[in-house]
Design a protein around this motif. Structure first.
Motif, mmCIF file in Angstrom:
data_model
loop_
_atom_site.group_PDB
_atom_site.id
_atom_site.type_symbol
_atom_site.label_atom_id
_atom_site.label_comp_id
_atom_site.label_asym_id
_atom_site.label_seq_id
_atom_site.Cartn_x
_atom_site.Cartn_y
_atom_site.Cartn_z
ATOM 1 N N GLY A 58 -1.554 -8.928 13.910
ATOM 2 C CA GLY A 58 -0.919 -7.611 13.772
ATOM 3 C C GLY A 58 0.372 -7.639 12.970
ATOM 4 N N LEU A 59 0.655 -6.540 12.309
ATOM 5 C CA LEU A 59 1.955 -6.348 11.671
ATOM 6 C C LEU A 59 2.594 -5.123 12.323
ATOM 7 C CD1 LEU A 59 2.985 -6.488 7.965
ATOM 8 C CD2 LEU A 59 3.561 -4.475 9.337
ATOM 9 N N ILE A 60 3.789 -5.337 12.882
ATOM 10 C CA ILE A 60 4.498 -4.252 13.564
ATOM 11 C C ILE A 60 5.589 -3.746 12.624
ATOM 12 C CG2 ILE A 60 5.800 -3.619 15.650
ATOM 13 C CD1 ILE A 60 4.664 -6.279 16.902
ATOM 14 N N MET A 61 5.673 -2.460 12.474
ATOM 15 C CA MET A 61 6.672 -1.883 11.551
ATOM 16 C C MET A 61 7.094 -0.495 12.045
ATOM 17 S SD MET A 61 4.256 -0.608 8.369
ATOM 18 C CE MET A 61 5.528 0.465 7.697
ATOM 19 N N PRO A 62 8.179 0.047 11.456
ATOM 20 C CA PRO A 62 8.563 1.412 11.848
ATOM 21 C C PRO A 62 7.471 2.398 11.445
ATOM 22 C CG PRO A 62 10.275 0.362 10.498
ATOM 23 C CD PRO A 62 9.082 -0.522 10.440
ATOM 24 N N GLY A 63 7.257 3.436 12.238
ATOM 25 C CA GLY A 63 6.320 4.494 11.854
ATOM 26 C C GLY A 63 6.799 5.156 10.577
ATOM 27 N N LEU A 64 5.852 5.635 9.766
ATOM 28 C CA LEU A 64 6.213 6.247 8.488
ATOM 29 C C LEU A 64 6.738 7.669 8.708
ATOM 30 C CD1 LEU A 64 3.137 4.931 6.487
ATOM 31 C CD2 LEU A 64 5.463 4.000 6.509
ATOM 32 N N VAL A 65 7.642 8.064 7.813
ATOM 33 C CA VAL A 65 8.284 9.378 7.912
ATOM 34 C C VAL A 65 7.830 10.220 6.720
ATOM 35 C CG1 VAL A 65 10.500 10.591 8.025
ATOM 36 C CG2 VAL A 65 10.294 8.290 9.017
ATOM 37 N N ASN A 66 7.073 11.267 6.997
ATOM 38 C CA ASN A 66 6.579 12.156 5.937
ATOM 39 C C ASN A 66 7.586 13.297 5.796
ATOM 40 O OD1 ASN A 66 5.210 13.930 4.280
ATOM 41 N ND2 ASN A 66 3.256 13.733 5.345
ATOM 42 N N THR A 67 8.378 13.272 4.707
ATOM 43 C CA THR A 67 9.516 14.202 4.613
ATOM 44 C C THR A 67 9.151 15.592 4.095
ATOM 45 O OG1 THR A 67 10.065 13.284 2.441
ATOM 46 C CG2 THR A 67 11.279 12.422 4.343
ATOM 47 N N HIS A 68 7.910 15.772 3.657
ATOM 48 C CA HIS A 68 7.521 17.139 3.266
ATOM 49 C C HIS A 68 6.022 17.340 3.383
ATOM 50 C CE1 HIS A 68 7.362 21.041 1.498
ATOM 51 N NE2 HIS A 68 6.643 20.645 0.468
ATOM 52 N N THR A 69 5.640 18.251 4.269
ATOM 53 C CA THR A 69 4.223 18.591 4.358
ATOM 54 C C THR A 69 4.066 20.019 4.846
ATOM 55 O OG1 THR A 69 2.051 17.825 5.123
ATOM 56 C CG2 THR A 69 3.849 17.728 6.720
ATOM 57 N N HIS A 70 2.843 20.515 4.750
ATOM 58 C CA HIS A 70 2.451 21.790 5.336
ATOM 59 C C HIS A 70 1.183 21.422 6.121
ATOM 60 C CE1 HIS A 70 5.017 23.496 2.145
ATOM 61 N NE2 HIS A 70 4.359 22.712 1.314
ATOM 62 N N ALA A 71 1.354 20.948 7.350
ATOM 63 C CA ALA A 71 0.240 20.335 8.093
ATOM 64 C C ALA A 71 -0.977 21.253 8.176
ATOM 65 C CB ALA A 71 0.703 19.943 9.497
#
Ligand code: ZN
Length: 442
Positions: free
Chosen positions: A61-74
């Motif tokens: 496994g590789l553990i990392m910070p969750g990604l931050v999506n700075t602009h979306t229209h879900a």
């Protein structure tokens, strides 16, 4: 903190911290207590130190910070693939605005759930969303356990949600009231753009953002048409227009910023404006290449966003990182541009800072919120591995994410969502797609 108990220990082959020295710990682990990171270090030592904790051990496994999506229209997931291969203004005015005018709160709610499933399954743990029926976006987000910055989009013309503009202010005020003090959901102030919002509306929303100490999220200088329209109406560019209205400040999250001059980059840096870079959307709508390399050099905080699924056509931040790193190389004919480390930073810690949350998320450090993901490296396309950061930008896919933890809570375990019923969400979307087709035909 001596004597403190851990609730959860994750261990893996690598722990990519994204801390100040961008430390990577081999055979690393992370201890979580409640909603926070208690400790990072050797996986073996953490397991021995906190024997009572629940464990997720991944040899590969590789553990990392969750990604931050700075602009979306879900919620635009309901328009995925509805209209492609068109210029921005034609796409918006002939295809998107007409169906958006008939949207309902239920469509927005279920379409948001779809994007939430997709975001969690591709490693995003927090996002910034601008859309109609924001209360329903927030309601869906609340169910998912994701962290989000959410705003109701405002513009001069009537909205299918709140009707006349004056109701939009009331609606936004209610959102602020409802989510005040919420652990995961933060409300933002969202003027659509300078070509859809009068100077008066922009100023009112600027005052509201200042009053609430909230982010002011706006599409800004997305393409040449927008710049031309702004020039015709106000005799200046979109960035200068906001400056003239005294609205360019550290609360601004400027989405896109494709057409900006060197002077404007310096001005945005001076004013503390943050930028959400949406490369795949800009590619698909042929809007251009935002000069983010020069923005970063000038000291602007840049994050990465996917934009909505109608112009991307997904919300996979791993795919987005791959595009970002490569496009800037070809655009500048410089293979050193947007190197893997810079790109990964923009998708994690940089994105967190764009949203004013650099002290809370974006890196794996004791005291920060436990927003993290675990990837499975034991796959053909990730073998061999010399440099984990290279793989995260150039070889990893969203589907490589095994587990996701947000605010200390496991929201996905072994690719099964724990907060959302994925098969029910997909089935509901099939029905909604039929409604969308009818709306289009009307
Ligand atoms: Zn957008």
């Amino acid at each position: 903190m001596p004597g403190q108990k851990a609730d959860l220990i994750l261990t893996g082959k690598y722990l990519v911290t994204m801390n100040g020295s961008r430390e990577i710990i081999e055979k690393g682990g992370i201890a979580v207590a409640g909603d926070r990171i208690l400790e990072t270090g050797s996986g073996k030592e953490l397991l021995a130190k906190y024997p009572e904790a629940e464990t997720l051990r991944e040899e590969h496994g590789l553990i990392m910070p969750g990604l931050v999506n700075t602009h979306t229209h879900a919620a635009m997931s309901c328009f995925r693939g509805l209209a492609d291969d068109l210029p921005l203004m034609q796409w918006l005015q002939e295809y998107i605005f007409p169906v958006e005018a008939k949207l309902t709160s239920e469509i927005v709610y279920h379409s948001t759930l779809l994007s939430l499933c997709e975001m969690i399954k591709s490693g995003t743990t927090s996002f910034c969303d601008m859309y109609l029926f924001a209360a329903d976006v927030a309601r869906a987000t609340d169910l998912s356990g994701m962290r989000a910055w959410i705003g109701e989009v405002l513009y001069d013309f009537p909205s299918p949600n709140y009707g006349e503009l004056e109701n939009g202010f009331v609606y936004t005020e209610n959102l602020f009231r409802q989510y005040s003090g919420n652990e995961l959901i933060t409300v933002t102030v969202d003027p659509h753009a300078v070509y859809t919002c009068s100077p008066d509306l922009l100023k009112k929303l600027g005052d509201m953002a200042a009053d609430k100490n909230a982010l002011f999220v706006i599409h800004l200088s997305e393409n040449q048409d927008e710049v031309n329209t702004c020039n015709e109406r106000y005799g200046c560019s979109p960035v200068t227009h906001l400056e003239n209205l005294c609205l360019l400040n550290e609360r601004v999250v400027a989405d896109h910023c494709v057409i900006v001059t060197e002077d404007e980059i310096r001005l945005m840096a001076d004013r503390g404006v943050k930028v959400a870079h949406c490369m795949e959307s800009n590619m698909k709508l042929a809007s251009g290449t935002a000069p983010v390399v020069r923005m970063i050099d000038a000291g602007i905080t840049v994050g990465i966003g996917t934009d909505g699924s109608a112009s991307n056509n997904d919300v996979d931040m791993f795919g987005e990182m791959n595009s970002v790193a490569k496009v800037h190389k070809i655009a500048g004919m410089d293979p050193t541009a947007m190197d893997a480390g810079t790109t990964l930073h923009a998708a994690t810690f940089g994105g967190a800072k764009v949203l004013g949350a650099g002290d809370k998320i974006g890196s794996l450090e004791p005291g920060k919120k436990a927003d993290l993901i675990v990837l499975d490296l034991n796959q053909p396309h990730l073998t061999p591995i010399y440099n984990p950061v290279s793989h995260l930008v150039y070889a990893t896919r969203g589907s490589d994410v095994l587990h996701s933890v947000i605010n200390g809570r496991i929201v996905m375990r072994n690719r099964r969502l724990t907060t959302l019923n994925e098969s029910a969400v997909l089935a509901q979307m099939e029905r909604i797609a039929q409604d969308v087709m009818k709306m289009r035909a009307e």
